[in-house]
Design a protein around this motif. Structure first.
Motif, PDB file in Angstrom:
ATOM      1  N   LYS A  69      19.970 -12.514   5.360  1.00 36.90           N
ATOM      2  CA  LYS A  69      19.376 -12.091   3.921  1.00 36.90           C
ATOM      3  C   LYS A  69      18.212 -11.399   4.424  1.00 36.90           C
ATOM      4  N   SER A  70      17.356 -10.634   3.557  1.00 41.31           N
ATOM      5  CA  SER A  70      16.351  -9.772   3.737  1.00 41.31           C
ATOM      6  C   SER A  70      14.965 -10.157   3.543  1.00 41.31           C
ATOM      7  N   PHE A  71      13.888  -9.937   4.127  1.00 44.52           N
ATOM      8  CA  PHE A  71      12.674 -10.161   4.142  1.00 44.52           C
ATOM      9  C   PHE A  71      11.714  -9.039   3.918  1.00 44.52           C
ATOM     10  N   LEU A  72      10.659  -9.262   3.189  1.00 44.26           N
ATOM     11  CA  LEU A  72       9.667  -8.231   3.061  1.00 44.26           C
ATOM     12  C   LEU A  72       8.367  -9.283   3.317  1.00 44.26           C
ATOM     13  N   ILE A  73       7.573  -8.593   4.215  1.00 49.32           N
ATOM     14  CA  ILE A  73       6.212  -8.983   4.716  1.00 49.32           C
ATOM     15  C   ILE A  73       5.131  -8.249   4.048  1.00 49.32           C
ATOM     16  N   ILE A  74       4.126  -9.047   3.427  1.00 51.19           N
ATOM     17  CA  ILE A  74       3.066  -8.377   2.633  1.00 51.19           C
ATOM     18  C   ILE A  74       1.828  -8.619   3.329  1.00 51.19           C
ATOM     19  N   GLY A  75       0.868  -7.390   3.864  1.00 51.63           N
ATOM     20  CA  GLY A  75      -0.334  -7.850   4.430  1.00 51.63           C
ATOM     21  C   GLY A  75      -1.140  -6.514   4.273  1.00 51.63           C
ATOM     22  N   THR A  76      -2.078  -6.609   3.219  1.00 50.51           N
ATOM     23  CA  THR A  76      -2.646  -5.334   3.110  1.00 50.51           C
ATOM     24  C   THR A  76      -4.265  -5.117   3.661  1.00 50.51           C
ATOM     25  N   LYS A  77      -4.297  -6.103   4.386  1.00 47.20           N
ATOM     26  CA  LYS A  77      -5.859  -6.100   4.977  1.00 47.20           C
ATOM     27  C   LYS A  77      -5.770  -4.830   5.879  1.00 47.20           C
ATOM     28  N   LYS A  78      -6.862  -4.267   5.807  1.00 52.35           N
ATOM     29  CA  LYS A  78      -6.965  -2.995   6.800  1.00 52.35           C
ATOM     30  C   LYS A  78      -6.639  -3.342   8.248  1.00 52.35           C
ATOM     31  N   ARG A  79      -7.495  -4.461   8.778  1.00 49.43           N
ATOM     32  CA  ARG A  79      -7.307  -4.642  10.058  1.00 49.43           C
ATOM     33  C   ARG A  79      -6.127  -5.190  10.492  1.00 49.43           C
ATOM     34  N   GLY A 103       3.780  -4.475 -10.242  1.00 48.91           N
ATOM     35  CA  GLY A 103       5.102  -4.290 -10.572  1.00 48.91           C
ATOM     36  C   GLY A 103       5.984  -3.808  -9.689  1.00 48.91           C
ATOM     37  N   MET A 104       5.746  -3.678  -8.513  1.00 52.48           N
ATOM     38  CA  MET A 104       6.621  -3.185  -7.277  1.00 52.48           C
ATOM     39  C   MET A 104       7.829  -3.992  -7.329  1.00 52.48           C
ATOM     40  N   LEU A 105       7.817  -5.145  -7.536  1.00 47.13           N
ATOM     41  CA  LEU A 105       9.031  -6.107  -7.774  1.00 47.13           C
ATOM     42  C   LEU A 105       9.469  -6.556  -9.121  1.00 47.13           C
ATOM     43  N   THR A 106       8.540  -6.528 -10.115  1.00 44.33           N
ATOM     44  CA  THR A 106       9.028  -7.071 -11.677  1.00 44.33           C
ATOM     45  C   THR A 106       9.309  -5.817 -12.158  1.00 44.33           C
ATOM     46  N   ILE A 110      11.629   1.073 -11.479  1.00 43.49           N
ATOM     47  CA  ILE A 110      10.944   2.182 -11.300  1.00 43.49           C
ATOM     48  C   ILE A 110      10.444   2.339  -9.780  1.00 43.49           C
ATOM     49  N   THR A 111      10.528   1.267  -9.010  1.00 43.63           N
ATOM     50  CA  THR A 111       9.938   1.296  -7.779  1.00 43.63           C
ATOM     51  C   THR A 111      11.402   1.993  -7.194  1.00 43.63           C
ATOM     52  N   LYS A 112      12.438   1.443  -7.610  1.00 39.22           N
ATOM     53  CA  LYS A 112      13.780   1.954  -6.896  1.00 39.22           C
ATOM     54  C   LYS A 112      13.879   3.522  -7.083  1.00 39.22           C
ATOM     55  N   THR A 113      13.511   4.036  -8.304  1.00 34.59           N
ATOM     56  CA  THR A 113      13.643   5.171  -8.471  1.00 34.59           C
ATOM     57  C   THR A 113      12.462   6.061  -7.603  1.00 34.59           C
ATOM     58  N   ARG A 114      11.481   5.665  -7.369  1.00 35.28           N
ATOM     59  CA  ARG A 114      10.239   6.249  -6.465  1.00 35.28           C
ATOM     60  C   ARG A 114      10.886   6.237  -5.096  1.00 35.28           C
ATOM     61  N   LEU A 115      11.466   5.237  -4.622  1.00 38.09           N
ATOM     62  CA  LEU A 115      12.060   5.094  -3.197  1.00 38.09           C
ATOM     63  C   LEU A 115      13.303   6.053  -2.989  1.00 38.09           C
ATOM     64  N   LEU A 152       4.938   3.613   0.513  1.00 41.79           N
ATOM     65  CA  LEU A 152       6.173   2.714   0.468  1.00 41.79           C
ATOM     66  C   LEU A 152       7.149   3.140   1.780  1.00 41.79           C
ATOM     67  N   GLY A 153       6.487   3.530   2.801  1.00 42.01           N
ATOM     68  CA  GLY A 153       7.212   4.007   3.921  1.00 42.01           C
ATOM     69  C   GLY A 153       7.794   2.609   4.538  1.00 42.01           C
ATOM     70  N   GLY A 154       6.920   1.223   4.339  1.00 38.99           N
ATOM     71  CA  GLY A 154       7.804   0.230   4.854  1.00 38.99           C
ATOM     72  C   GLY A 154       8.816  -0.485   4.013  1.00 38.99           C
ATOM     73  N   ILE A 155       9.198   0.265   2.945  1.00 33.54           N
ATOM     74  CA  ILE A 155      10.105  -0.512   2.027  1.00 33.54           C
ATOM     75  C   ILE A 155      11.179   0.718   1.628  1.00 33.54           C
ATOM     76  N   LYS A 156      10.849   1.740   2.504  1.00 35.64           N
ATOM     77  CA  LYS A 156      12.057   3.159   2.198  1.00 35.64           C
ATOM     78  C   LYS A 156      13.515   2.756   2.236  1.00 35.64           C
ATOM     79  N   TYR A 157      13.732   1.883   2.984  1.00 40.11           N
ATOM     80  CA  TYR A 157      15.257   1.163   3.122  1.00 40.11           C
ATOM     81  C   TYR A 157      15.677   0.182   2.153  1.00 40.11           C
ATOM     82  N   MET A 158      14.607  -0.061   1.642  1.00 39.50           N
ATOM     83  CA  MET A 158      15.108  -1.653   0.722  1.00 39.50           C
ATOM     84  C   MET A 158      15.701  -1.137  -0.679  1.00 39.50           C
ATOM     85  N   THR A 159      16.903  -1.611  -0.748  1.00 40.37           N
ATOM     86  CA  THR A 159      17.822  -1.050  -1.644  1.00 40.37           C
ATOM     87  C   THR A 159      18.063  -2.199  -3.086  1.00 40.37           C
TER      88      THR A 159
END
Length: 236
Positions: A69-79, A103-106, A110-115, A152-159
């Motif tokens: 299965k696939s995982f997505l890690i989210i952490g946008t704190k600058k540090r 809306g990146m997931l919902t 649209i996200t798929k098109t951008r990727l 989007l670099g971190g999800i560029k291979y997420m299909t």
């Protein structure tokens, strides 16, 4: 879900400052069961609870990884941006570490098109197609590519949508958590003493401000994912 031993010990968590919560005036009453004491105006997290839920989370991601299965890690704190990226790359997970766009997931279509546009642009640049364009057009495309890589670099291979999402700061990533809840995607989240433990499927009570604390929790989860992936590869 099979229970396993993940070498989670209290001394290591104390040294990493996992137990330090927020000031007592900033707490969420729902976190009361996860708080063991007050010290100098600060809540102290019950590390026995932390160890229990971290172990459960490790079991969950191990089992999921062992099934491919696939995982997505989210952490946008600058540090924490570099920490998130390196941990995700090490465990072959998707990640978002700069900004979560609503809306990146919902709004996945649209996200798929951008990727898809992002991948096409990268391919065109690698094949040297930019060399045949006017300098002004090349500058515009490179700026666009740089922006897409940043966000989007971190999800560029997420299909497809991820099977499990790991969130490192509940309050900062609240929108992402809500999107996962709407879509029924299981979530694992660090929850400090000012958070709501009911928002994620597995909430790990821990200090979400200190890098040593975030690193320890994330490394345990990533290790479990890597172990699960190794089992998946062996069984294929």
């Amino acid at each position: 879900m099979t229970r396993r031993y993940w070498n989670i010990n209290l001394k290591e968590m104390i040294e990493a400052g996992v137990h330090f919560g927020h000031g007592i005036k900033k707490w969420n009453p729902k976190m009361a069961p996860y708080i063991s004491a007050k010290r100098k105006g600060t809540h102290i997290t019950n590390l026995a609870r932390t160890a229990r839920f971290l172990s459960e989370a490790c079991d969950l991601v191990f089992d999921a990884a062992s099934q491919g299965k696939s995982f997505l890690i989210i952490g946008t704190k600058k540090r924490a941006a570099d920490l998130v990226a390196s941990a995700a790359i090490r465990s072959r997970c998707h990640y978002v570490n700069k900004k979560w766009f609503s809306g990146m997931l919902t709004n996945w279509s649209i996200t798929k098109t951008r990727l898809s546009q992002f991948r096409d642009l990268r391919a065109e640049e690698k094949m040297g197609k930019f060399h045949h364009l006017p300098k002004r057009d090349v500058a515009i495309l490179k700026r666009k590519l740089s922006t897409l890589q940043r966000y989007l670099g971190g999800i560029k291979y997420m299909t497809r949508l991820p099977d499990i999402v790991i969130v490192l700061d509940q309050q900062k990533e609240y929108i992402a958590l809500r999107e996962c809840a709407i879509l029924g995607i299981p979530t694992i989240s660090l929850v400090d003493t000012n958070c709501d433990p009911d928002l994620a499927n597995i909430s790990i009570p821990a200090n979400d401000d200190t890098m040593t604390s975030i690193r320890l929790i994330l490394n345990k989860l990533v290790f479990a994912i890597c172990e699960g992936r190794s089992l998946y590869i062996r069984n294929r």
